[in-house]
Design an enzyme around this catalytic site. Sequence first.
Site, short mmCIF file in Angstrom:
data_model
loop_
_atom_site.label_atom_id
_atom_site.label_comp_id
_atom_site.label_asym_id
_atom_site.label_seq_id
_atom_site.Cartn_x
_atom_site.Cartn_y
_atom_site.Cartn_z
N VAL A 126 9.01 -0.52 -13.30
CA VAL A 126 7.85 -1.39 -13.50
C VAL A 126 8.18 -2.47 -14.53
O VAL A 126 7.96 -3.67 -14.29
CB VAL A 126 6.62 -0.56 -13.92
CG1 VAL A 126 5.46 -1.47 -14.28
CG2 VAL A 126 6.22 0.38 -12.80
N ALA A 158 4.25 10.23 10.01
CA ALA A 158 4.47 11.66 9.76
C ALA A 158 5.95 11.87 9.47
O ALA A 158 6.80 11.12 9.93
CB ALA A 158 4.05 12.46 10.99
N GLY A 159 6.26 12.86 8.69
CA GLY A 159 7.66 13.12 8.36
C GLY A 159 7.78 14.33 7.46
O GLY A 159 7.05 15.32 7.64
N CYS A 203 5.86 8.74 -8.17
CA CYS A 203 4.45 8.36 -8.31
C CYS A 203 3.47 9.30 -7.64
O CYS A 203 2.63 9.90 -8.31
CB CYS A 203 4.26 6.95 -7.79
SG CYS A 203 5.41 5.80 -8.54
N LYS A 259 13.20 7.96 -0.45
CA LYS A 259 12.85 7.05 0.64
C LYS A 259 13.97 6.02 0.73
O LYS A 259 14.82 5.95 -0.18
CB LYS A 259 11.48 6.40 0.39
CG LYS A 259 11.45 5.45 -0.78
CD LYS A 259 10.14 4.68 -0.80
CE LYS A 259 10.19 3.56 -1.81
NZ LYS A 259 8.98 2.78 -1.85
C1 UGA Z 1 3.89 4.26 -4.54
C2 UGA Z 1 2.78 3.28 -4.08
O1 UGA Z 1 3.00 2.92 -2.72
C3 UGA Z 1 2.78 2.01 -4.93
O2 UGA Z 1 1.68 1.19 -4.55
C4 UGA Z 1 2.61 2.41 -6.38
O3 UGA Z 1 2.67 1.30 -7.24
C5 UGA Z 1 3.73 3.36 -6.77
O4 UGA Z 1 3.69 4.52 -5.93
C6 UGA Z 1 3.52 3.76 -8.22
O5 UGA Z 1 2.50 4.39 -8.53
O6 UGA Z 1 4.31 3.35 -9.07
P1 UGA Z 1 6.55 4.44 -4.16
O7 UGA Z 1 6.44 5.79 -4.79
O8 UGA Z 1 7.61 3.51 -4.62
O9 UGA Z 1 5.15 3.64 -4.34
O10 UGA Z 1 6.81 4.68 -2.64
P2 UGA Z 1 6.02 4.57 -1.25
O11 UGA Z 1 6.68 3.53 -0.43
O12 UGA Z 1 4.58 4.47 -1.45
O13 UGA Z 1 6.40 5.98 -0.61
C7 UGA Z 1 6.08 7.19 -1.27
C8 UGA Z 1 6.50 8.37 -0.44
O14 UGA Z 1 5.66 8.49 0.69
C9 UGA Z 1 7.92 8.31 0.10
O15 UGA Z 1 8.51 9.58 -0.08
C10 UGA Z 1 7.75 8.00 1.57
O16 UGA Z 1 8.79 8.53 2.35
C11 UGA Z 1 6.44 8.69 1.86
N1 UGA Z 1 5.70 8.10 3.00
C12 UGA Z 1 5.22 6.84 2.94
C13 UGA Z 1 5.49 8.87 4.14
O17 UGA Z 1 5.92 10.04 4.22
N2 UGA Z 1 4.78 8.32 5.17
C14 UGA Z 1 4.28 7.09 5.13
O18 UGA Z 1 3.63 6.67 6.12
C15 UGA Z 1 4.51 6.31 4.00
#
Ligand code: UGA
Length: 466
Positions: free
Chosen positions: A12, A256-257, A264, A324
């Site tokens: 951040v 889904a996954g 976060c 991810k």
């Molecule tokens: C998340 C939020 O998306 C941000 O808006 C927020 O600022 C951030 O947390 C934070 O609080 O700092 P981030 O953790 O970087 O961001 O990642 P995401 O892209 O949101 O993915 C989070 C997890 O959810 C990953 O493991 C991803 O694989 C999983 N995911 C995401 C799914 O399993 N399915 C989805 O449809 C989307």
Amino acid sequence: MSTICVIGTGYVGLVTGTCFSDMGNQVTCVDIIPEKIERLKQGILPIYEPGLEEMVERNVHAGRLQFTTSYSEGLDNCDFIFIAVNTPTGSNQGGADMRYVENAARSIAQELDHHHAVIINKSTVPVGSGDVVSRIIRKNLKRPDVPFAVVSNPEFLREGSAVQDFQNPDRVVLGSSDQEAARKVATLYLPLRAPIVITDLYTAEMIKYASNAFLATKISFINEMAQICERLGADVKEVAAGMGYDKRIGRAFLDAGLGFGGSCFPKDVRALTHMADEAGLHPQLLRAVMDINHDQRRLVVTKLTSILGSVRGGTIGILGLAFKPNTDDMREAASVDIVRWITNQGATVRVYDPVATDTGREALEREDVRMEAIIFCKNAYEVAEGADALVIVTEWNEFKSLDMHRIKNAMHHPVLIDGRNIYEASEMKRLGFTYRGIGRGTGPDPSVLPSGDSTSTQPLLSGKES
Ligand code: UGA
């Protein structure tokens, strides 16, 4: 042009500081770890984030961005002080560990000796923490009459697309009991042309938790649907697409996954649960979100054993370690649990991640995974060599267009567990794989039919059991 100081050079802090400098502001990033600052001065970033390295270089070169370990240097004559330190899960049943925020507040207080500074908290902190920060600063001020204001400005950027997210926010949230200070901070964001929500401190802090909890809930919801789809013979990918056209639902975060990881969602859902508990509430939905997420990872083992029998003595290929794609971050990555479970059952694991090999190795070592059972490979094809099954854990782009014919020929048993649904079942079956996605039913799952109905339920590795 404003003068900005950012405390903390994690995701951040570094992204915020760099992007503000790119918008023409004068920015100093402060971190208490001297090695980190030394490396940043040499242009070496502590994190992998697309586009960030070039942006740091450009702005350092233009003289708009600098790094220091000294609060007095960083805070010298600055108008805005961003606190962007981490708030990991603490030892108190999921509550946030506020130590770093509190230390930052104390150090800021020691240096405030000029005009009305605005202290902006970007770290995700329990609701009410803005007041705690104000109190700490007031108590530790070198000159008791120095005016200051505290504004909460939660961050919504995602790892892997942080720069892009900073530059194109869906909204900017600012909360303070000093609305004038919040409006001043708003001017920093005006060039981004995003909606700006100005509210009170507590509400702004809650917006952050509620947003992350909602997104995590969407993921656990679709994962529960996936399990139902698989049993009933529906395809969750198409279900998500069909649902997503409804504007009230939206397609985003319905993949889904193997569930969510990262620094976060798990931490924030736990922290919100803790806050609700402490307030005497019963946050049952939040608990279910975490339970479903945990079970989702287990599916890999269930699917492997339903096809192979026991994995003991077998070789399992793992594609992807990072939580991810587009990051080397291993925090709460599904891969750690999956590799631990598989190796504990006596299998050898061959792994590859395009970026997270070093961080992955460290994370696995830290989690006490049996390292002697893990072989780190140079690419996906090497992982496939002699494997009894291949598991896609992270949906990196380079895994989406592999030569699957070559992969299949390299494997001992062509079993593919597609933990992120990046391949089509029919195509994989045509190539000769025993394919299992997540929630990709095509009629009733043979594994739930009475025994003897399907040859695919015959354990492939039973001969290897010891
Ligand atoms: C998340 C939020 O998306 C941000 O808006 C927020 O600022 C951030 O947390 C934070 O609080 O700092 P981030 O953790 O970087 O961001 O990642 P995401 O892209 O949101 O993915 C989070 C997890 O959810 C990953 O493991 C991803 O694989 C999983 N995911 C995401 C799914 O399993 N399915 C989805 O449809 C989307």
